[in-house]
Design an enzyme around this catalytic site. Structure first.
Site, PDB file in Angstrom:
ATOM      1  CG  ASP A 179       0.535   0.889   4.784  1.00 22.65           C
ATOM      2  OD1 ASP A 179       0.824  -0.023   5.582  1.00 22.65           O
ATOM      3  OD2 ASP A 179       0.700   0.797   3.561  1.00 22.65           O
TER       4      ASP A 179
ATOM      5  CB  SER B 218       3.917  -4.576  -0.061  1.00 21.81           C
ATOM      6  OG  SER B 218       4.401  -5.009   1.185  1.00 21.81           O
TER       7      SER B 218
END
Length: 648
Positions: free
Chosen positions: A472, A420
């Site tokens: 995602d 991330s």
């Protein structure tokens, strides 16, 4: 859509948003009216207690008042259900009904006060059911009044004061603002909106130090958020309806997609190792990236044994023996890293959990299995990390002539990884260190989409592998992608001929139980551009200002002059998706497939219930392990012939 204008200002609610709250209150009022009628009928002529006459009159007036309110709610629900999102014409009488409903709160408040007075002063000698009915009426009135007050606060728009406009009966040429006037209007609105959002951020982050970095971040985020939907007249329910429509449209297109072509190597770099080896390396380094989150992720991933395994070493301090920089909870963080990675204390070179805005925790360790010096950068875990994520400003990156501290060990190569936010930081660090470490490798798991320019992204394909799971959201999250999403949302709601309440009901059912997507129109079939430029509610609509967002609805192309520079994912992109039906039971086995992809596959935000779940580090690690030999047990039967595909 558009936002409803009542009491001299705009609100974050449209005239077609009153169906569900109105129906809910209608049900409560109907039950209340029936119960009151039963009490009055059973005791009619037998109110012999002290204040009996007062009670009789109270119930009669309450029945009449509830009847008027019920009729008003019926009208509100019926009229609010008419028309479509972009056709509010049949709902023009809703503001008048809202005024009437608000006016009825006054006698209801007075009658609730009188009922409370009667219960306290004149209920002596009355039957318990009579007193109970009045108490229930008083309590119900106050609950509804308080709920109304809370609802007003929820839909209140601090920027909702009416914008200046031409009279509604003015000619079209007068009413259309000139380009300079329109620009000035939006600039003023954007400035005010930025101030409001900056104040909100300061209030939300009041526990954080108000230094220059935080003030700069607040200002940057406020500028970004305030301007996103400023040139539209969408309310939150319009966005929800648009997302529901877009999700079904995307699923419908995915079902109609032709099978992809199968290749044997990465299309971006044909000389790279085969996919299976890359998957094994990615699964290996992902556990280090996940371990950087410390004890919170470890306990979450091991709910039954995590606390027991960490409890022994959490209170032990190793500051003297190891270079640990951070807060008082380093013991638990460090112990969880040891448990997750299987490394020894002596394998760590440096570890830091110092966390501030633009300063991300990381650790440096020796990975003897892969003969690498490993730098693992933590992803988003704190409010400060969120502020770092949302600071979406570009900055020039100098790749040549990099200087600074570099980590190396004998012949060990340097590997940088992160998840991330940590993936973005790891990729940028890899770009900066590549010139001094030619064998450097970087594995970026679920990296943010708006990260680097096209030139830097192409350069990073030599040494960076980005791993993205499913749909995602974060790898698809960039300002150009969000602008494209806004344009698509407007196009979806502008072409749908169903009322909003039906769209939301169908959307909720589809998200929960699946089924076939509705066949909604997606193109501007036979619709003229000037139709979209017509105001929806006279001068009150932002369409009068002819914003760029609304003008772009007549074309499938992106705006000719984008306001933000395009940014891309780093390196070669390894995309992992679920192999099998789009919908499966919660306990059904999961089969994954891996494929090489390109940055063009991530230029659109995909709406899905898993758009957040697919970003979680434990889910990414589980998916990678299921595709490699590192997983001690298979989540589903798989074979290399159908699970490890290289597809574009």
């Amino acid at each position: 859509m558009p936002a409803m204008v009542v009491f001299g200002r705009r609100w974050r609610i449209a005239s077609d948003d009153l169906v569900f709250p109105g129906a809910f209150e209608l049900f409560i009022r109907a039950v209340w009216w029936i119960v009151t009628l039963v009490v009055y009928t059973n005791h009619k002529g037998r109110f012999d207690c002290q204040g009996g006459t007062y009670l009789h009159n109270y119930l009669v007036v309450l029945l009449v008042l509830l009847g008027v309110i019920i009729l008003t709610l019926c009208a509100i629900v019926y009229i609010s259900a008419q028309g479509t999102i972009m056709n509010p014409g049949p709902r023009r009488s809703v503001p008048a009904l809202v005024y009437l409903r608000a006016l009825l709160y006054v006698p209801e408040l007075v009658w609730a006060c009188l009922g409370a007075v009667w219960v306290s002063d004149s209920s002596t000698g009355c039957k318990p059911e009579e007193v109970g009915a009045v108490i229930a009426a008083v309590v119900s009135s106050w609950i509804i009044l308080l709920s109304m007050a809370v609802g007003v606060l929820v839909v209140f728009d601090p920027l909702g004061s009416q914008r200046p406009g031409a009279p509604p009966d003015a000619p079209r040429g007068v009413r259309d603002l000139e380009s300079s006037e329109s620009s000035q209007l939006f600039y003023t609105a954007h400035t005010v909106a930025s101030r409001v959002w900056e104040s909100r951020l300061r209030l939300l982050c009041c526990c954080l130090p108000q230094d220059n970095n935080h003030r700069a971040a607040f200002s940057s985020i406020a500028q970004l958020v305030s301007g996103f939907f400023l040139d539209t007249d969408l309310v939150p329910s319009d966005i929800a309806a648009g997302l529901a429509l877009l999700h079904q449209e995307q699923d419908k297109m995915e079902h109609c997609r032709d099978p992809d072509e199968v290749l044997s190597h990465s299309p971006s770099s044909p000389i790279r190792e085969d996919l299976e080896v890359e998957l094994e390396k990615a699964a290996h380094f992902m556990k280090f990236a996940a371990a950087a989150y410390g004890w919170p992720l470890y306990v979450y991933s091991n709910p039954l044994t995590g606390l027991c395994k960490l409890s022994g070493d959490c209170c032990r301090s190793r500051q003297a023996e190891y270079d640990l920089v951070g807060g008082d909870s380093l013991g638990c963080h460090f112990t969880s890293i040891l448990q997750s990675t299987g490394l020894q204390y002596r394998d760590f070179i440096h570890i830091s959990f110092h966390n501030q805005i633009y300063e991300i925790p990381f650790y440096v360790a020796l990975d003897h299995k892969r003969e690498a010096v490993l730098v693992a950068v933590r992803g988003t875990l704190s409010l400060k990390d969120v502020l770092t994520d949302l600071s979406a400003e570009c900055e020039n990156l100098s790749v040549e002539g990099v200087s600074g501290t570099c980590y190396a060990h004998k012949e060990y190569k340097l590997v940088i990884c992160g998840h991330s936010l940590g993936a973005g930081a790891a990729s940028l660090l890899a770009v900066l260190l590549r010139s001094t470490h030619p064998t450097l490798q970087c594995y970026a798991f679920s990296p943010p989409g708006g990260l680097m320019s096209k030139a830097v992204a192409d350069y990073s394909k030599q040494f960076v592998v980005s791993v993205v799971l499913g749909k995602d959201l974060v790898p698809r999250l960039s300002i150009p992608n969000m602008e494209d999403l806004k344009r698509r949302l407007l196009k979806m709601v502008s072409n749908c001929s169903k009322p909003k309440y039906k769209i939301l009901m169908r959307g909720c059912w589809y998200e929960l139980f699946g089924g076939a997507p509705d066949d909604f129109p997606t193109e501007l079939e036979n619709r003229r551009e000037e139709v979209l430029n017509q105001p929806l509610l006279g001068e009150e609509s932002l369409l009068v200002q002819r914003s760029n967002t609304y003008q772009s609805l007549s074309s499938d192309d992106s705006p000719a002059h984008p306001t933000h520079l395009p940014l891309y994912l780093p390196g070669c992109i390894l995309h992992i998706t679920e192999d099998g039906p789009a919908r499966r039971h919660c306990f059904a086995p999961v089969r994954y497939r891996a494929e090489w992809s390109s940055e063009t596959s991530f230029r659109n935000v995909l709406i899905s219930p898993r758009m957040v779940a697919d970003h979680m580090p434990d889910v990414v690690l589980r998916a990678l392990r299921s595709l490699t030999r590192e997983q001690p047990f298979a989540l589903c039967p798989s074979s290399t012939s159908n699970s490890h595909l290289n597809v574009i």
